[in-house]
Design an enzyme around this catalytic site. Structure first.
Site, PDB file in Angstrom:
ATOM      1  N   CYS A 174      -2.192   9.488   2.171  1.00 53.56           N
ATOM      2  CA  CYS A 174      -1.707   8.905   0.954  1.00 53.56           C
ATOM      3  C   CYS A 174      -2.856   9.150  -0.217  1.00 53.56           C
ATOM      4  O   CYS A 174      -2.377   9.060  -1.303  1.00 53.56           O
ATOM      5  CB  CYS A 174      -1.595   7.048   1.046  1.00 53.56           C
ATOM      6  SG  CYS A 174      -3.016   6.528   1.854  1.00 53.56           S
ATOM      7  N   GLU A 192       0.809  -1.241   0.082  1.00 54.41           N
ATOM      8  CA  GLU A 192       0.174   0.003  -0.148  1.00 54.41           C
ATOM      9  C   GLU A 192       0.985   1.139  -0.003  1.00 54.41           C
ATOM     10  O   GLU A 192       1.426   1.585   0.943  1.00 54.41           O
ATOM     11  CB  GLU A 192      -0.931   0.108   1.235  1.00 54.41           C
ATOM     12  CG  GLU A 192      -1.809  -1.182   1.272  1.00 54.41           C
ATOM     13  CD  GLU A 192      -3.103  -1.185   0.369  1.00 54.41           C
ATOM     14  OE1 GLU A 192      -3.252  -0.125  -0.011  1.00 54.41           O
ATOM     15  OE2 GLU A 192      -3.541  -2.238   0.217  1.00 54.41           O
TER      16      GLU A 192
HETATM   17  P1  NAD Z   1       8.606   4.505   4.731  1.00 51.56           P
HETATM   18  O1  NAD Z   1       8.766   3.696   3.420  1.00 51.56           O
HETATM   19  O2  NAD Z   1       9.737   5.521   5.019  1.00 51.56           O
HETATM   20  O3  NAD Z   1       8.244   3.641   6.021  1.00 51.56           O
HETATM   21  C1  NAD Z   1       7.340   2.701   6.346  1.00 51.56           C
HETATM   22  C2  NAD Z   1       7.718   1.804   6.950  1.00 51.56           C
HETATM   23  O4  NAD Z   1       8.649   1.003   6.639  1.00 51.56           O
HETATM   24  C3  NAD Z   1       8.308   2.227   8.619  1.00 51.56           C
HETATM   25  O5  NAD Z   1       7.905   1.300   9.592  1.00 51.56           O
HETATM   26  C4  NAD Z   1       9.863   2.122   8.395  1.00 51.56           C
HETATM   27  O6  NAD Z   1      10.610   1.961   9.499  1.00 51.56           O
HETATM   28  C5  NAD Z   1       9.725   0.612   7.460  1.00 51.56           C
HETATM   29  N1  NAD Z   1      11.026   0.512   6.744  1.00 51.56           N
HETATM   30  C6  NAD Z   1      11.906   1.621   6.312  1.00 51.56           C
HETATM   31  N2  NAD Z   1      12.882   0.781   5.594  1.00 51.56           N
HETATM   32  C7  NAD Z   1      12.728  -0.302   5.534  1.00 51.56           C
HETATM   33  C8  NAD Z   1      13.186  -1.635   4.857  1.00 51.56           C
HETATM   34  N3  NAD Z   1      14.253  -1.666   4.276  1.00 51.56           N
HETATM   35  N4  NAD Z   1      12.653  -2.943   5.193  1.00 51.56           N
HETATM   36  C9  NAD Z   1      11.362  -2.950   5.605  1.00 51.56           C
HETATM   37  N5  NAD Z   1      10.862  -1.765   6.293  1.00 51.56           N
HETATM   38  C10 NAD Z   1      11.464  -0.711   6.407  1.00 51.56           C
HETATM   39  O7  NAD Z   1       7.109   5.476   4.651  1.00 51.56           O
HETATM   40  P2  NAD Z   1       6.544   6.442   5.594  1.00 51.56           P
HETATM   41  O8  NAD Z   1       7.470   7.590   5.350  1.00 51.56           O
HETATM   42  O9  NAD Z   1       6.354   5.994   6.568  1.00 51.56           O
HETATM   43  O10 NAD Z   1       5.022   6.782   5.038  1.00 51.56           O
HETATM   44  C11 NAD Z   1       4.756   7.567   4.108  1.00 51.56           C
HETATM   45  C12 NAD Z   1       4.529   6.823   2.678  1.00 51.56           C
HETATM   46  O11 NAD Z   1       3.494   5.851   3.007  1.00 51.56           O
HETATM   47  C13 NAD Z   1       3.854   7.985   1.766  1.00 51.56           C
HETATM   48  O12 NAD Z   1       4.271   7.397   0.431  1.00 51.56           O
HETATM   49  C14 NAD Z   1       2.341   7.571   1.712  1.00 51.56           C
HETATM   50  O13 NAD Z   1       1.907   7.965   0.576  1.00 51.56           O
HETATM   51  C15 NAD Z   1       2.415   6.018   2.029  1.00 51.56           C
HETATM   52  N6  NAD Z   1       1.038   5.696   2.503  1.00 51.56           N
HETATM   53  C16 NAD Z   1       0.506   4.787   1.804  1.00 51.56           C
HETATM   54  C17 NAD Z   1      -0.894   4.381   2.038  1.00 51.56           C
HETATM   55  C18 NAD Z   1      -1.744   3.310   1.576  1.00 51.56           C
HETATM   56  O14 NAD Z   1      -2.418   2.885   2.041  1.00 51.56           O
HETATM   57  N7  NAD Z   1      -1.414   3.288   0.044  1.00 51.56           N
HETATM   58  C19 NAD Z   1      -1.338   4.872   3.388  1.00 51.56           C
HETATM   59  C20 NAD Z   1      -0.458   5.632   4.166  1.00 51.56           C
HETATM   60  C21 NAD Z   1       0.585   5.958   3.762  1.00 51.56           C
END
Ligand code: NAD
Length: 537
Positions: free
Chosen positions: A294, A260
């Site tokens: 998002c 997502e």
């Molecule tokens: P992010 O990708 O930076 O982090 C998300 C999660 O992934 C965090 O828990 C982080 O610690 C973890 N993470 C980081 N590196 C990782 C790795 N190498 N392997 C596994 N996990 C890892 O995203 P964010 O900044 O927390 O969230 C914002 C983004 O999320 C935006 O792009 C937003 O649009 C998207 N988002 C999407 C939805 C949806 O339902 N489509 C909902 C909310 C947010």
């Protein structure tokens, strides 16, 4: 991560252990959490290492058979206790969410806590119907057989969640996975560690058997460890860049992965729209959660005939939006992530350099914390970074279009395809336009609120992700499917089985029957084969 408002230190500590983790005397990295509202230090939080993650997954695996074999009604009863806890603790949780993210407490209450019981009610109501074994129709070419479909849980699900709706986006996937008999290891965002503790508190209070929900705290390294651990599926919500890494890790095993990811949602305003409502929606849809949704309105396509009138209405409304921390009861808070603040500033600056006009706002507010002014930009064109990349901030970029055709074409000219909205008083036209938007959800004369409709599947196309949750799809996403065919077992052999001698002509007759749907040929072919079976007895 260290560029954000959580910074890392390494200390020998055993404090604030994740549930069930073994005490350790080895040095653990700690993350410092700063308030997005004031910059004040709010606490230190531990980062779980590879061993802790593996141990959590092992506990979830050990708990899996027991939870899988627990009757669905008993699982549902246990998960239903979430509503009771939210009734008792919801206010307290909402304030904690506001403290951690900076979002207004009304938003925390409605879009984070309030969303959960609505989606949970749907899950509890639909799961018993959906997950029941069901009979499917069997074609005449398989005489004497009947077919059934049943579902069984995938096993241990690794769930990784983001910071923007840190409560809802952790809790709902966990509940969706648990109902079907999976166990879960959850890793929440390091940017919102206070909410991570709130979610842990919720699951502790509902009293599930040990190991059914394991929570590991930490940053990207902890998330990466979870993707490498012995899980049976990964459910990831976050950025496209991390989503790619999660999918690459899943490919090594290989295990199913649901992503997502981000969005660049289009709002298409037709000439016959209720402009007052559309302008209100543009402002709320672009600024709610400080634009860190998002499904935020990220591009507003306005047809030429009403463009100037509409922009003036939006300007008036944006200028009335109040900005401040949760204690100020403002409409809009700060950005939760300081890294995100940098991206918003860059997008606005580069748009202006490329010819966009700032109608309102356009810069960081001169006060402590991570505040950016609600911003309205016009003159946005497809070459600009702000048109192509997710801004995830309180910015409304308006694109002037000739007509609805151009709006649809430009809306689809995006790497993303999460959601969108169409604004017209002709609902039939709205539906026609909605069907042409290449994304996972569309609202007509509304914005974002479709995400809270529990029966509507949610998810994206292209870089916005893979898979769906919410709705029936959101329950089935965590299940394996098993097809079962039943024969009563009375005949000693089957027409298709050995030996083949003397069967070719009957096979041709049968093929004629299948291809031309001729019942006569089918019956003739089958009788021929049956005779051969009988003679060979
Ligand atoms: P992010 O990708 O930076 O982090 C998300 C999660 O992934 C965090 O828990 C982080 O610690 C973890 N993470 C980081 N590196 C990782 C790795 N190498 N392997 C596994 N996990 C890892 O995203 P964010 O900044 O927390 O969230 C914002 C983004 O999320 C935006 O792009 C937003 O649009 C998207 N988002 C999407 C939805 C949806 O339902 N489509 C909902 C909310 C947010």
């Amino acid at each position: 991560m260290s560029a954000d408002q959580t910074t890392a230190t390494t200390t020998a500590t055993t404090t604030a252990r994740p549930s069930g983790a073994e005490p350790s005397s080895s040095p653990r990295r700690l993350l410092e959490k700063l308030s997005p509202v004031s910059g004040a230090r709010l606490g230190e939080f531990p980062v779980a290492g590879e061993d802790e993650v593996r141990a959590a997954v092992a506990r979830a695996r050990a708990a899996f058979p027991g939870w899988r074999d627990t009757p669905l009604a008993v699982r549902a009863e246990a998960l239903g206790r979430v509503k009771q806890v939210l009734a008792e603790q919801g206010e307290h949780y909402a304030r904690k969410i506001s403290e951690d993210t900076g979002k207004p407490t009304f938003e925390a209450t409605m879009t984070e806590i309030g969303a959960v019981p609505v989606l949970l009610d749907y899950i509890l109501r639909r799961a018993p119907v959906l997950l029941r074994r069901r009979k499917v129709s069997t074609p005449i070419i398989l005489p004497g057989k009947s077919g059934f479909i049943e579902y069984f849980p995938r096993g241990v699900i690794g769930i990784i969640s983001p910071w923007n709706f840190p409560f809802q986006l952790a809790v709902v996937p966990v509940l969706s996975a648990l109902i079907g008999g999976n166990t879960v290891v959850l890793k929440q965002s390091e940017i919102t560690p206070i909410v991570a503790g709130v979610v842990e508190d919720l699951f502790r209070r509902i009293g599930l058997p040990a190991g059914v929900v394991e929570i590991v705290h930490g940053d990207g390294s902890t998330g990466a460890a979870l993707t490498r651990a012995d899980v049976d599926m990964l459910f990831f919500t976050g950025s496209v860049a991390t989503g790619r890494k999660v999918m690459a890790a899943a490919a090594q095993r290989p295990i199913p992965v649901e992503l997502e990811l981000g969005g660049k949602d289009a709002m298409i305003v037709c000439a016959d729209a209720n402009l007052e409502r559309a302008a209100e929606a543009a402002v709320w849809g672009g600024l709610v959660n400080c634009g860190q949704a998002c499904v935020s309105v990220e591009r507003i396509f306005v047809v030429d005939a009403i463009h100037d009138h509409f922009v003036e209405k939006v300007r008036e409304k944006v200028s009335q939006v109040t900005v401040g921390g949760p204690d100020e009861q403002a409409d809009m808070g700060p950005l939760t992530s300081s890294a995100q603040l940098g991206i918003v500033e860059r997008h606005v600056k580069s748009a202006v350099a490329a010819g966009a006009k700032v109608v309102f706002g356009g810069e960081r507010l001169q006060r402590p914390g991570q505040f950016f002014a609600p911003t309205l930009l016009t003159g946005i064109t497809p070459e600009m970074e702000i048109f192509r990349e997710e801004t995830f901030g309180p910015v409304l970029p308006v694109v002037r279009v000739r007509d609805e055709e151009e709006a649809v074409r430009l809306a689809n000219a995006s790497e993303f395809g999460l959601a969108g909205s169409v604004w017209t008083q002709d609902v039939a036209k709205g539906l026609r336009l909605a069907s042409r938007l290449e994304c996972g959800q569309v609202c007509i004369n509304d914005v974002i609120q479709s995400v809270g409709h529990p029966a509507l599947p949610f998810g994206g196309v292209r870089s916005s992700g893979i898979g769906r949750y919410h709705g029936d799809e959101g329950i089935l996403a965590f299940m394996n499917t098993r097809g079962i065919m039943v024969d009563r077992g009375k005949l000693n052999s089957e027409p298709l089985w050995y030996p083949y001698a003397g069967k070719v002509a009957h096979g041709f007759e049968l093929l004629r029957g299948i291809t031309t749907r001729s019942v006569g040929s089918l019956v003739k072919g089958f009788l021929g084969l049956r005779k051969k079976m009988t003679r060979q007895k």
